[in-house]
Design a protein around this motif. Structure first.
Motif, short mmCIF file in Angstrom:
data_model
loop_
_atom_site.label_atom_id
_atom_site.label_comp_id
_atom_site.label_asym_id
_atom_site.label_seq_id
_atom_site.Cartn_x
_atom_site.Cartn_y
_atom_site.Cartn_z
N UNK A 31 0.80 -1.22 0.00
CA UNK A 31 0.00 0.00 0.00
C UNK A 31 0.83 1.27 0.00
N UNK A 32 1.97 1.28 0.66
CA UNK A 32 2.79 2.51 0.63
C UNK A 32 3.33 2.75 -0.78
N UNK A 33 3.69 1.68 -1.48
CA UNK A 33 4.16 1.84 -2.85
C UNK A 33 3.01 2.11 -3.80
N UNK A 34 1.85 1.53 -3.53
CA UNK A 34 0.66 1.85 -4.34
C UNK A 34 0.34 3.34 -4.23
N UNK A 35 0.46 3.88 -3.03
CA UNK A 35 0.22 5.31 -2.84
C UNK A 35 1.25 6.15 -3.58
N UNK A 36 2.50 5.68 -3.59
CA UNK A 36 3.56 6.41 -4.28
C UNK A 36 3.34 6.38 -5.79
N UNK A 37 2.96 5.22 -6.32
CA UNK A 37 2.67 5.12 -7.75
C UNK A 37 1.50 6.03 -8.13
N UNK A 38 0.48 6.06 -7.27
CA UNK A 38 -0.66 6.94 -7.54
C UNK A 38 -0.19 8.38 -7.71
N UNK A 39 0.70 8.82 -6.82
CA UNK A 39 1.16 10.21 -6.88
C UNK A 39 2.06 10.44 -8.10
N UNK A 40 3.01 9.54 -8.32
CA UNK A 40 3.95 9.72 -9.43
C UNK A 40 3.24 9.73 -10.77
N UNK A 41 2.27 8.83 -10.94
CA UNK A 41 1.60 8.67 -12.23
C UNK A 41 0.25 9.39 -12.29
N UNK A 42 -0.11 10.09 -11.21
CA UNK A 42 -1.37 10.82 -11.16
C UNK A 42 -2.56 9.91 -11.47
N UNK A 43 -2.59 8.77 -10.79
CA UNK A 43 -3.68 7.81 -10.98
C UNK A 43 -4.93 8.32 -10.23
N UNK A 44 -6.10 8.33 -10.85
CA UNK A 44 -7.31 8.79 -10.16
C UNK A 44 -7.63 7.92 -8.94
N UNK A 45 -8.31 8.52 -7.97
CA UNK A 45 -8.64 7.80 -6.75
C UNK A 45 -9.44 6.52 -7.04
N UNK A 46 -10.39 6.62 -7.97
CA UNK A 46 -11.26 5.47 -8.22
C UNK A 46 -10.58 4.40 -9.06
N UNK A 47 -9.33 4.64 -9.47
CA UNK A 47 -8.57 3.63 -10.23
C UNK A 47 -7.39 3.10 -9.43
N UNK A 48 -7.29 3.50 -8.16
CA UNK A 48 -6.13 3.10 -7.36
C UNK A 48 -6.06 1.59 -7.16
N UNK A 49 -7.24 0.94 -7.16
CA UNK A 49 -7.24 -0.51 -6.95
C UNK A 49 -6.71 -1.27 -8.16
N UNK A 50 -6.44 -0.56 -9.26
CA UNK A 50 -5.87 -1.22 -10.44
C UNK A 50 -4.34 -1.26 -10.37
N UNK A 51 -3.75 -0.58 -9.40
CA UNK A 51 -2.29 -0.54 -9.28
C UNK A 51 -1.82 -1.82 -8.59
N UNK A 52 -1.06 -2.62 -9.29
CA UNK A 52 -0.59 -3.90 -8.76
C UNK A 52 0.88 -3.77 -8.34
N UNK A 53 1.17 -4.21 -7.12
CA UNK A 53 2.54 -4.15 -6.60
C UNK A 53 2.93 -5.56 -6.14
N UNK A 54 3.42 -6.40 -7.02
CA UNK A 54 3.78 -7.78 -6.63
C UNK A 54 5.03 -7.81 -5.76
N UNK A 55 5.17 -8.86 -4.99
CA UNK A 55 6.34 -9.01 -4.12
C UNK A 55 7.63 -9.05 -4.92
N UNK A 56 8.59 -8.22 -4.51
CA UNK A 56 9.99 -8.28 -5.00
C UNK A 56 10.11 -8.22 -6.52
N UNK A 57 9.24 -7.42 -7.15
CA UNK A 57 9.35 -7.20 -8.59
C UNK A 57 9.67 -5.73 -8.83
N UNK A 58 10.90 -5.41 -9.23
CA UNK A 58 11.29 -4.00 -9.37
C UNK A 58 10.41 -3.24 -10.37
#
Length: 220
Positions: A178-205
């Motif tokens: 979630x902390x990286x999902x929040x960072x991706x949202x800010x960096x890429x300006x992802x809309x709030x209602x699309x935040x659940x589409x941001x996938x952050x798999x374990x240990x994948x750069x």
């Protein structure tokens, strides 16, 4: 300049399927292997870091150090910050997710997990160790929704990472789902209602490339 985001490798909580939040749990052996492989991948790509950041929790610290060791960069200075901690799940911490579905229903559990403004069940008092004693206790949450995680991650990015990028430095950031999902949202300006589409798999750069004026050039 490159900024690499890496979520920690598989933790014991991931394996056992319970909410972890700020609970400090170690990596599984699989998680350590995932982190090592991520480091080898970074080494193969020739990415050299100047600075690294990790949360206060051992699953990211172990991942960060393992990635740096595997890429022959263990000497790189690592700054620890609570702002990279996982989302604070309040009273859900330590509870099995399937049990909560049985008790509260799948829709409610999904809102807790992915709802941007949906708060968890707050704890009355945090029972933390001394690693958080230096913080203004008004900053320390008793539970967080995703909006609150975004609010605490943005100052970290603006105050600590952006100046390094503008100075021509490469940065490794090891965090949580979630902390990286929040960072991706800010960096890429992802809309709030699309935040659940941001996938952050374990240990994948996740590799970002910026120019000296903070224009995003590439992401992979």
């Amino acid at each position: 300049m490159k900024v690499v985001l890496i979520r920690h490798g598989e933790s014991e909580a991931n394996f056992a399927n319970y909410w972890t939040g700020w609970l400090d749990v170690p990596l599984t052996e699989k998680g350590r292997q995932q982190a090592w492989q991520a480091g080898l991948d970074i080494k193969e790509r020739g990415i050299q870091f100047d600075y690294a950041f990790a949360s206060f929790l051992q699953r990211t610290l172990t991942t960060c150090n393992t990635v740096l060791e595997a890429s022959d960069q263990l000497w790189v200075p690592v700054t620890k910050t609570w702002r990279l901690n996982e989302r604070h799940y309040g009273r859900l911490v330590g509870v099995n997710k399937d049990e909560m579905i049985t008790q509260f229903g799948e829709d409610q559990v999904l809102r807790w997990r992915r709802g941007y403004t949906e708060p968890p069940l707050y704890v009355e008092v945090n029972d933390f160790d001394r690693r958080y004693d230096h913080l203004d206790q008004q900053l320390v949450p008793k539970g967080e929704n995703l909006e609150m995680v975004v609010a605490r991650i943005v100052p970290f990015w603006v105050d600590e990472v952006v100046p390094l990028i503008k100075a021509g430095k490469n940065v490794l950031i090891t965090g949580h789902g979630n902390s990286l999902r929040a960072l991706v949202k800010y960096i890429e300006d992802v809309p709030e209602d699309a935040m659940d589409t941001i996938k952050i798999p374990n240990a994948q750069p996740i590799i970002y490339e910026f120019d000296g004026t903070m224009n995003l050039i590439d992401r992979e």
